[in-house]
Scaffold this motif. Structure first.
Motif, PDB file in Angstrom:
ATOM      1  N   ASN A  17     -22.835 -28.184 -19.054  1.00  0.00           N
ATOM      2  CA  ASN A  17     -21.592 -28.131 -19.819  1.00  0.00           C
ATOM      3  C   ASN A  17     -20.361 -28.163 -18.919  1.00  0.00           C
ATOM      4  OD1 ASN A  17     -20.158 -27.898 -22.374  1.00  0.00           O
ATOM      5  ND2 ASN A  17     -19.557 -25.879 -21.645  1.00  0.00           N
ATOM      6  N   SER A  18     -20.413 -27.501 -17.770  1.00  0.00           N
ATOM      7  CA  SER A  18     -19.248 -27.504 -16.872  1.00  0.00           C
ATOM      8  C   SER A  18     -18.976 -28.917 -16.336  1.00  0.00           C
ATOM      9  CB  SER A  18     -19.441 -26.524 -15.716  1.00  0.00           C
ATOM     10  OG  SER A  18     -20.520 -26.915 -14.902  1.00  0.00           O
ATOM     11  N   VAL A  19     -20.022 -29.667 -16.054  1.00  0.00           N
ATOM     12  CA  VAL A  19     -19.868 -31.052 -15.593  1.00  0.00           C
ATOM     13  C   VAL A  19     -19.286 -31.898 -16.717  1.00  0.00           C
ATOM     14  CG1 VAL A  19     -21.082 -33.105 -14.768  1.00  0.00           C
ATOM     15  CG2 VAL A  19     -21.735 -30.842 -13.913  1.00  0.00           C
ATOM     16  N   TYR A  20     -19.794 -31.692 -17.919  1.00  0.00           N
ATOM     17  CA  TYR A  20     -19.279 -32.435 -19.073  1.00  0.00           C
ATOM     18  C   TYR A  20     -17.788 -32.178 -19.265  1.00  0.00           C
ATOM     19  CZ  TYR A  20     -18.313 -33.912 -23.809  1.00  0.00           C
ATOM     20  OH  TYR A  20     -17.748 -34.516 -24.898  1.00  0.00           O
ATOM     21  N   GLN A  21     -17.385 -30.933 -19.139  1.00  0.00           N
ATOM     22  CA  GLN A  21     -15.973 -30.593 -19.325  1.00  0.00           C
ATOM     23  C   GLN A  21     -15.093 -31.278 -18.277  1.00  0.00           C
ATOM     24  OE1 GLN A  21     -14.762 -29.147 -22.023  1.00  0.00           O
ATOM     25  NE2 GLN A  21     -16.858 -28.929 -22.775  1.00  0.00           N
ATOM     26  N   LYS A  24     -14.956 -34.953 -19.244  1.00  0.00           N
ATOM     27  CA  LYS A  24     -14.108 -35.075 -20.432  1.00  0.00           C
ATOM     28  C   LYS A  24     -12.628 -35.014 -20.056  1.00  0.00           C
ATOM     29  CE  LYS A  24     -13.409 -32.873 -24.910  1.00  0.00           C
ATOM     30  NZ  LYS A  24     -13.828 -31.771 -25.787  1.00  0.00           N
ATOM     31  N   LYS A  25     -12.278 -34.103 -19.146  1.00  0.00           N
ATOM     32  CA  LYS A  25     -10.893 -33.957 -18.708  1.00  0.00           C
ATOM     33  C   LYS A  25     -10.433 -35.201 -17.946  1.00  0.00           C
ATOM     34  CE  LYS A  25      -7.924 -30.725 -16.222  1.00  0.00           C
ATOM     35  NZ  LYS A  25      -7.876 -29.470 -15.461  1.00  0.00           N
ATOM     36  N   LEU A  26     -11.271 -35.714 -17.053  1.00  0.00           N
ATOM     37  CA  LEU A  26     -10.929 -36.918 -16.298  1.00  0.00           C
ATOM     38  C   LEU A  26     -10.759 -38.121 -17.225  1.00  0.00           C
ATOM     39  CD1 LEU A  26     -13.334 -36.448 -13.264  1.00  0.00           C
ATOM     40  CD2 LEU A  26     -10.827 -36.319 -13.215  1.00  0.00           C
ATOM     41  N   ALA A  27     -11.637 -38.228 -18.210  1.00  0.00           N
ATOM     42  CA  ALA A  27     -11.545 -39.333 -19.171  1.00  0.00           C
ATOM     43  C   ALA A  27     -10.252 -39.231 -19.976  1.00  0.00           C
ATOM     44  CB  ALA A  27     -12.755 -39.329 -20.091  1.00  0.00           C
ATOM     45  N   SER A  28      -9.944 -38.037 -20.402  1.00  0.00           N
ATOM     46  CA  SER A  28      -8.737 -37.811 -21.197  1.00  0.00           C
ATOM     47  C   SER A  28      -7.483 -38.200 -20.418  1.00  0.00           C
ATOM     48  CB  SER A  28      -8.662 -36.341 -21.605  1.00  0.00           C
ATOM     49  OG  SER A  28      -7.491 -36.094 -22.336  1.00  0.00           O
ATOM     50  N   LYS A  29      -7.453 -37.889 -19.130  1.00  0.00           N
ATOM     51  CA  LYS A  29      -6.302 -38.253 -18.292  1.00  0.00           C
ATOM     52  C   LYS A  29      -6.116 -39.762 -18.236  1.00  0.00           C
ATOM     53  CE  LYS A  29      -6.157 -34.322 -15.140  1.00  0.00           C
ATOM     54  NZ  LYS A  29      -6.272 -33.886 -13.735  1.00  0.00           N
ATOM     55  N   ARG A  30      -7.207 -40.508 -18.365  1.00  0.00           N
ATOM     56  CA  ARG A  30      -7.141 -41.980 -18.340  1.00  0.00           C
ATOM     57  C   ARG A  30      -6.966 -42.571 -19.736  1.00  0.00           C
ATOM     58  NH1 ARG A  30     -10.100 -44.532 -13.575  1.00  0.00           N
ATOM     59  NH2 ARG A  30     -10.285 -42.841 -12.097  1.00  0.00           N
ATOM     60  N   THR A  34     -15.138 -40.020 -23.176  1.00  0.00           N
ATOM     61  CA  THR A  34     -16.091 -39.574 -22.156  1.00  0.00           C
ATOM     62  C   THR A  34     -17.153 -40.644 -21.924  1.00  0.00           C
ATOM     63  OG1 THR A  34     -15.712 -37.288 -22.835  1.00  0.00           O
ATOM     64  CG2 THR A  34     -17.685 -37.710 -21.543  1.00  0.00           C
ATOM     65  N   GLN A  35     -17.658 -41.227 -22.984  1.00  0.00           N
ATOM     66  CA  GLN A  35     -18.674 -42.269 -22.865  1.00  0.00           C
ATOM     67  C   GLN A  35     -18.125 -43.478 -22.106  1.00  0.00           C
ATOM     68  OE1 GLN A  35     -20.739 -43.245 -26.462  1.00  0.00           O
ATOM     69  NE2 GLN A  35     -21.594 -45.110 -25.631  1.00  0.00           N
ATOM     70  N   GLU A  36     -16.911 -43.886 -22.415  1.00  0.00           N
ATOM     71  CA  GLU A  36     -16.292 -45.009 -21.705  1.00  0.00           C
ATOM     72  C   GLU A  36     -16.132 -44.683 -20.222  1.00  0.00           C
ATOM     73  OE1 GLU A  36     -13.464 -47.048 -25.116  1.00  0.00           O
ATOM     74  OE2 GLU A  36     -12.800 -45.200 -24.165  1.00  0.00           O
ATOM     75  N   PHE A  37     -15.743 -43.453 -19.919  1.00  0.00           N
ATOM     76  CA  PHE A  37     -15.574 -43.034 -18.528  1.00  0.00           C
ATOM     77  C   PHE A  37     -16.896 -43.113 -17.776  1.00  0.00           C
ATOM     78  CE2 PHE A  37     -15.215 -39.888 -15.108  1.00  0.00           C
ATOM     79  CZ  PHE A  37     -14.025 -40.277 -14.518  1.00  0.00           C
ATOM     80  N   ILE A  38     -17.956 -42.637 -18.402  1.00  0.00           N
ATOM     81  CA  ILE A  38     -19.276 -42.688 -17.764  1.00  0.00           C
ATOM     82  C   ILE A  38     -19.693 -44.135 -17.526  1.00  0.00           C
ATOM     83  CG2 ILE A  38     -21.734 -42.202 -18.112  1.00  0.00           C
ATOM     84  CD1 ILE A  38     -20.784 -39.598 -19.587  1.00  0.00           C
ATOM     85  N   ARG A  39     -19.515 -44.971 -18.536  1.00  0.00           N
ATOM     86  CA  ARG A  39     -19.921 -46.385 -18.419  1.00  0.00           C
ATOM     87  C   ARG A  39     -19.054 -47.181 -17.451  1.00  0.00           C
ATOM     88  NH1 ARG A  39     -21.091 -48.188 -24.658  1.00  0.00           N
ATOM     89  NH2 ARG A  39     -23.119 -47.174 -24.848  1.00  0.00           N
ATOM     90  N   ALA A  40     -17.739 -46.934 -17.470  1.00  0.00           N
ATOM     91  CA  ALA A  40     -16.822 -47.754 -16.686  1.00  0.00           C
ATOM     92  C   ALA A  40     -16.559 -47.240 -15.279  1.00  0.00           C
ATOM     93  CB  ALA A  40     -15.477 -47.868 -17.424  1.00  0.00           C
ATOM     94  N   ILE A  41     -16.713 -45.952 -15.062  1.00  0.00           N
ATOM     95  CA  ILE A  41     -16.367 -45.369 -13.764  1.00  0.00           C
ATOM     96  C   ILE A  41     -17.583 -44.797 -13.045  1.00  0.00           C
ATOM     97  CG2 ILE A  41     -14.915 -43.683 -12.544  1.00  0.00           C
ATOM     98  CD1 ILE A  41     -13.309 -45.874 -14.105  1.00  0.00           C
ATOM     99  N   ILE A  42     -18.246 -43.861 -13.671  1.00  0.00           N
ATOM    100  CA  ILE A  42     -19.320 -43.131 -12.992  1.00  0.00           C
ATOM    101  C   ILE A  42     -20.508 -44.024 -12.652  1.00  0.00           C
ATOM    102  CG2 ILE A  42     -21.011 -41.272 -13.221  1.00  0.00           C
ATOM    103  CD1 ILE A  42     -18.871 -39.717 -14.781  1.00  0.00           C
TER     104      ILE A  42
END
Length: 55
Positions: A17-21, A24-30, A34-42
């Motif tokens: 959960n801490s990793v997810y949070q 989620k915060k990094l995705a929100s800043k962009r 969260t799913q888009e962040f994982i697919r496009a960045i991570i």
């Protein structure tokens, strides 16, 4: 006629959960989900790192 459909494979990931949070915060800043962040960045960064380490 060319078949443009791609075969996809379901993928399930479980993270702490801490990793997810943090994600989620990094995705929100962009301004993306969260799913888009994982697919496009991570995932692309992880793949690039793995390819580099195998050379």
């Amino acid at each position: 006629m060319v078949n443009t459909s791609k075969k996809t494979t379901p993928f399930l990931m479980t993270i702490d959960n801490s990793v997810y949070q943090k994600i989620k915060k990094l995705a929100s800043k962009r301004g993306i989900t969260t799913q888009e962040f994982i697919r496009a960045i991570i995932i692309p960064e992880w793949i690039a790192k793995e390819r580099k380490s195998k050379k």
